[in-house]
Scaffold this active site. Structure first.
Site, PDB file in Angstrom:
ATOM      1  N   THR A 129       0.820  -1.223   0.000  1.00  0.00           N
ATOM      2  CA  THR A 129       0.000   0.000   0.000  1.00  0.00           C
ATOM      3  C   THR A 129       0.851   1.270   0.000  1.00  0.00           C
ATOM      4  O   THR A 129       1.892   1.328   0.652  1.00  0.00           O
ATOM      5  CB  THR A 129      -0.917   0.000   1.247  1.00  0.00           C
ATOM      6  N   ILE A 160       1.292   0.518   6.945  1.00  0.00           N
ATOM      7  CA  ILE A 160       2.014  -0.753   6.975  1.00  0.00           C
ATOM      8  C   ILE A 160       2.132  -1.249   8.416  1.00  0.00           C
ATOM      9  O   ILE A 160       2.506  -0.488   9.313  1.00  0.00           O
ATOM     10  CB  ILE A 160       3.433  -0.558   6.369  1.00  0.00           C
ATOM     11  N   ARG A 277     -25.875 -11.525  34.723  1.00  0.00           N
ATOM     12  CA  ARG A 277     -26.476 -10.185  34.842  1.00  0.00           C
ATOM     13  C   ARG A 277     -28.001 -10.282  34.732  1.00  0.00           C
ATOM     14  O   ARG A 277     -28.518 -10.915  33.810  1.00  0.00           O
ATOM     15  CB  ARG A 277     -25.926  -9.303  33.717  1.00  0.00           C
ATOM     16  N   PHE A 287     -33.933 -13.762  28.028  1.00  0.00           N
ATOM     17  CA  PHE A 287     -34.746 -13.045  27.025  1.00  0.00           C
ATOM     18  C   PHE A 287     -34.543 -13.710  25.666  1.00  0.00           C
ATOM     19  O   PHE A 287     -33.408 -13.826  25.169  1.00  0.00           O
ATOM     20  CB  PHE A 287     -34.347 -11.566  26.954  1.00  0.00           C
ATOM     21  N   ARG A 352     -23.611  -5.009  22.865  1.00  0.00           N
ATOM     22  CA  ARG A 352     -24.861  -4.391  23.335  1.00  0.00           C
ATOM     23  C   ARG A 352     -25.480  -5.182  24.485  1.00  0.00           C
ATOM     24  O   ARG A 352     -25.955  -4.597  25.461  1.00  0.00           O
ATOM     25  CB  ARG A 352     -25.845  -4.244  22.171  1.00  0.00           C
ATOM     26  N   ALA A 356     -23.601  -0.989  29.420  1.00  0.00           N
ATOM     27  CA  ALA A 356     -22.590   0.073  29.465  1.00  0.00           C
ATOM     28  C   ALA A 356     -21.220  -0.470  29.852  1.00  0.00           C
ATOM     29  O   ALA A 356     -20.187   0.097  29.485  1.00  0.00           O
ATOM     30  CB  ALA A 356     -23.018   1.155  30.446  1.00  0.00           C
ATOM     31  N   GLU A 379      -5.035  -6.488   4.223  1.00  0.00           N
ATOM     32  CA  GLU A 379      -4.827  -7.625   3.308  1.00  0.00           C
ATOM     33  C   GLU A 379      -5.947  -7.713   2.263  1.00  0.00           C
ATOM     34  O   GLU A 379      -6.261  -8.776   1.752  1.00  0.00           O
ATOM     35  CB  GLU A 379      -4.675  -8.956   4.062  1.00  0.00           C
ATOM     36  N   GLY A 380      -6.528  -6.540   1.938  1.00  0.00           N
ATOM     37  CA  GLY A 380      -7.511  -6.471   0.855  1.00  0.00           C
ATOM     38  C   GLY A 380      -8.892  -6.083   1.349  1.00  0.00           C
ATOM     39  O   GLY A 380      -9.442  -6.741   2.239  1.00  0.00           O
TER      40      GLY A 380
HETATM   41  C1  LIG Z   1      -4.934  -1.960  10.329  1.00  0.00           C
HETATM   42  C2  LIG Z   1      -4.412  -2.004   8.933  1.00  0.00           C
HETATM   43  C3  LIG Z   1      -3.201  -2.634   8.693  1.00  0.00           C
HETATM   44  C4  LIG Z   1      -2.672  -2.636   7.397  1.00  0.00           C
HETATM   45  N1  LIG Z   1      -1.459  -3.238   7.188  1.00  0.00           N
HETATM   46  C5  LIG Z   1      -0.917  -3.210   5.939  1.00  0.00           C
HETATM   47  C6  LIG Z   1       0.363  -3.787   5.697  1.00  0.00           C
HETATM   48  O1  LIG Z   1       1.005  -4.337   6.610  1.00  0.00           O
HETATM   49  N2  LIG Z   1       0.878  -3.720   4.449  1.00  0.00           N
HETATM   50  C7  LIG Z   1       0.209  -3.119   3.416  1.00  0.00           C
HETATM   51  O2  LIG Z   1       0.726  -3.092   2.300  1.00  0.00           O
HETATM   52  N3  LIG Z   1      -1.009  -2.545   3.621  1.00  0.00           N
HETATM   53  C8  LIG Z   1      -1.579  -2.583   4.850  1.00  0.00           C
HETATM   54  N4  LIG Z   1      -2.810  -2.017   5.071  1.00  0.00           N
HETATM   55  C9  LIG Z   1      -3.464  -1.311   3.986  1.00  0.00           C
HETATM   56  C10 LIG Z   1      -4.546  -2.139   3.305  1.00  0.00           C
HETATM   57  O3  LIG Z   1      -3.975  -3.149   2.515  1.00  0.00           O
HETATM   58  C11 LIG Z   1      -5.368  -1.150   2.466  1.00  0.00           C
HETATM   59  O4  LIG Z   1      -6.069  -0.332   3.389  1.00  0.00           O
HETATM   60  C12 LIG Z   1      -6.347  -1.841   1.527  1.00  0.00           C
HETATM   61  O5  LIG Z   1      -5.682  -2.497   0.482  1.00  0.00           O
HETATM   62  C13 LIG Z   1      -7.336  -0.824   0.921  1.00  0.00           C
HETATM   63  O6  LIG Z   1      -6.642   0.239   0.354  1.00  0.00           O
HETATM   64  P1  LIG Z   1      -6.990   1.757   0.765  1.00  0.00           P
HETATM   65  O7  LIG Z   1      -7.030   1.861   2.237  1.00  0.00           O
HETATM   66  O8  LIG Z   1      -6.069   2.629   0.010  1.00  0.00           O
HETATM   67  O9  LIG Z   1      -8.464   1.959   0.265  1.00  0.00           O
HETATM   68  P2  LIG Z   1      -8.920   2.355  -1.224  1.00  0.00           P
HETATM   69  O10 LIG Z   1      -8.282   1.486  -2.208  1.00  0.00           O
HETATM   70  O11 LIG Z   1      -8.788   3.823  -1.364  1.00  0.00           O
HETATM   71  O12 LIG Z   1     -10.448   1.973  -1.137  1.00  0.00           O
HETATM   72  C14 LIG Z   1     -11.329   2.613  -0.199  1.00  0.00           C
HETATM   73  C15 LIG Z   1     -12.665   1.928  -0.270  1.00  0.00           C
HETATM   74  O13 LIG Z   1     -13.216   2.101  -1.581  1.00  0.00           O
HETATM   75  C16 LIG Z   1     -13.984   0.968  -1.936  1.00  0.00           C
HETATM   76  N5  LIG Z   1     -13.428   0.368  -3.168  1.00  0.00           N
HETATM   77  C17 LIG Z   1     -12.162   0.457  -3.644  1.00  0.00           C
HETATM   78  N6  LIG Z   1     -12.035  -0.208  -4.800  1.00  0.00           N
HETATM   79  C18 LIG Z   1     -13.249  -0.728  -5.079  1.00  0.00           C
HETATM   80  C19 LIG Z   1     -13.777  -1.513  -6.150  1.00  0.00           C
HETATM   81  N7  LIG Z   1     -13.009  -1.911  -7.162  1.00  0.00           N
HETATM   82  N8  LIG Z   1     -15.079  -1.877  -6.099  1.00  0.00           N
HETATM   83  C20 LIG Z   1     -15.871  -1.489  -5.057  1.00  0.00           C
HETATM   84  N9  LIG Z   1     -15.429  -0.737  -4.031  1.00  0.00           N
HETATM   85  C21 LIG Z   1     -14.147  -0.364  -4.037  1.00  0.00           C
HETATM   86  C22 LIG Z   1     -13.906   0.007  -0.741  1.00  0.00           C
HETATM   87  O14 LIG Z   1     -14.997   0.238   0.125  1.00  0.00           O
HETATM   88  C23 LIG Z   1     -12.630   0.418  -0.055  1.00  0.00           C
HETATM   89  O15 LIG Z   1     -12.615   0.077   1.330  1.00  0.00           O
HETATM   90  C24 LIG Z   1      -3.377  -2.017   6.339  1.00  0.00           C
HETATM   91  C25 LIG Z   1      -4.610  -1.410   6.589  1.00  0.00           C
HETATM   92  C26 LIG Z   1      -5.121  -1.401   7.870  1.00  0.00           C
HETATM   93  C27 LIG Z   1      -6.439  -0.724   8.113  1.00  0.00           C
END
Ligand SMILES: Cc1cc2nc3c(=O)[nH]c(=O)nc-3n(C[C@H](O)[C@H](O)[C@H](O)COP(=O)(O)OP(=O)(O)OC[C@H]3O[C@@H](n4cnc5c(N)ncnc54)[C@H](O)[C@@H]3O)c2cc1C
Length: 400
Positions: A129, A160, A277, A287, A352, A356, A379-380
């Site tokens: 990323t 990252i 509780r 419930f 929920r 609280a 990871e996607g």
């Molecule tokens: C806690 C955390 C740890 C991470 N660790 C790593 C790491 O170790 N190494 C690394 O390389 N990356 C890491 N990432 C990054 C992660 O891989 C990316 O956040 C992810 O690939 C999405 O990219 P983006 O955040 O740029 O979102 P964008 O690509 O900007 O997308 C934003 C949103 O747009 C929508 N979207 C995008 N494309 C499409 C499509 N084709 N169709 C429909 N909707 C779409 C989705 O809702 C998506 O969530 C991490 C992220 C988090 C939150």
């Protein structure tokens, strides 16, 4: 096809060893992970002594050479003890990308790096990323140019995991499999993977204050003329994108399992709470509205758990050359999608029912909900999981 839902005796024995360690040394300290934003060295060292960091790495380089299902058994025990998911991230990222690094890395790389990774002296992460490109991997800008027997890397990676740990905490450091262009004109076919040690000259970094799973760092690093030996190239030039996609499958299968197990554990904790509780003169567990929600979430978590193990089984079959790459990708994407969506709904409801009391920084169900939210993206993105499934079900011609 034969079905067998049993673990082997060796896997169950290993589970007991990890469980004993996890209950004694991990579970009592998870609030400290969040507060200090780190996992104490003693826990990393203890897990390293149990060979946890080398479980799927080759025996030739000091690993245990075991399969992803066995790695999953270890992950289950880590998650049950640590619902912040910090240790799960530490373990599953290293296990997935360490395996890929070893599979495609040179002999010299394996001897220098994988031998240390297998013993938990060094941590391996992933860096695809960038500030302007996450889901759209072809939008990355980082690049490498060859100079003699070295490559010179420039660019910036964002969001990252594990930069601080690879730079400062593990005794021999660590690094990230870093995706860059070696030929921009070829788009996906012009990308190459390198192992970039975080202690390399030319690396600067910045950490974010993350929303959850605060015990494992999350931030950006910049590369300014970082010199990487050609032996640290992971796979051939131009194969980086495809190797990255294979690594994502591994990570997604483990993420699916972590989410399913975390959900089950959170439901157990919430169930205990609502049995004790009382409200309106009876335990909240009496419930029916709450019972039905709990039962539905349990059923979905069990389904997510089984699909996660199917994904790990598919990875094992791929290692044995018995299953097609695209089938593996589809199952892993489905497993991640289902487990994460299931976890978010279940944890929200479980919080929920706990009233609280749940809205505190010490409540494990709340900590888990914050952690699983990261898997909307890490990871996607979930939408990318759906695109992969649709592509494999409908055919590539229907996907842009
Ligand atoms: C806690 C955390 C740890 C991470 N660790 C790593 C790491 O170790 N190494 C690394 O390389 N990356 C890491 N990432 C990054 C992660 O891989 C990316 O956040 C992810 O690939 C999405 O990219 P983006 O955040 O740029 O979102 P964008 O690509 O900007 O997308 C934003 C949103 O747009 C929508 N979207 C995008 N494309 C499409 C499509 N084709 N169709 C429909 N909707 C779409 C989705 O809702 C998506 O969530 C991490 C992220 C988090 C939150």
């Amino acid at each position: 096809m034969p079905w067998d839902f049993e673990f082997t005796k060796e896997q169950e024995d290993l589970r007991m060893v990890i469980r004993e360690f996890a209950e004694k040394h991990i579970a009592p300290r998870i609030i400290e992970f969040e507060e200090k934003r780190m996992i104490p060295n003693e826990i990393i060292e203890g897990l390293a002594k149990l060979d946890v960091f080398g479980v799927v790495l080759p025996e030739k380089y000091g690993g245990l050479g075991l399969d992803p299902i066995t790695a999953g058994v270890i992950l289950e025990e880590i998650v049950r003890a640590d619902l912040t998911f910090s240790l799960a991230v530490a373990y599953l990222v290293h296990t997935s990308w360490g395996y890929i690094a070893s599979k495609y890395g040179s002999e010299k790389f394996n001897e220098e790096i994988i031998t240390k990774a297998a013993k938990g002296r060094l941590w391996i992460g992933i860096a695809t990323t960038e500030p302007q490109a996450g889901s759209d991997v072809a939008g990355i800008k980082s690049e490498a140019r060859k100079e003699g027997s070295y490559y010179i890397l420039n660019g910036e990676k964002a969001y990252i995991s594990g930069i601080r740990e690879a730079r400062e905490q593990f005794p021999d450091g660590g690094g990230h499999l870093t995706l860059v262009y070696t030929d921009k004109t070829k788009k996906h076919r012009g990308m190459t993977f390198f192992y970039v040690p975080m202690r390399s000259p030319g690396i600067t970094y910045r950490l974010e204050k993350e929303f959850g799973r605060k015990g494992w760092s999350f931030g950006s690093f910049a590369m300014e003329n970082v010199k990487i030996p050609e032996e640290y190239r992971i796979g051939e030039e131009g194969r980086g994108f495809y190797i990255a996609m294979e690594g994502f499958d591994h990570a997604r299968a483990y993420i699916a399992l972590a989410n399913a197990v975390g959900t089950k554990r959170a439901l157990e904790i919430a169930a205990e709470y609502i049995k004790q509780r009382t409200a309106f003169g009876q335990p909240i567990a009496k419930f029916e509205g709450v019972q039905f929600q709990l039962a539905q979430h349990w059923a979905e978590a069990e389904a997510a758990y089984n699909l996660a193990y199917k994904a790990l089984w598919a990875l094992k079959k791929e290692m044995e050359g018995k299953i097609n790459r695209f089938e593996v990708t589809k199952i892993c994407a489905a497993a991640k999608y289902f487990a994460v969506t299931t976890a978010k709904k279940a944890l929200d409801d479980a919080m929920r029912w706990m009233g609280a009391y749940a809205y505190t920084e010490e409540n494990p169900v709340a900590l888990a909900l914050k952690a699983v939210k990261s898997y909307d993206w890490a990871e996607g993105a979930l939408e990318i999981m759906l695109l992969i499934i649709a592509r494999e079900v409908l055919g590539r011609e229907f996907i842009r």
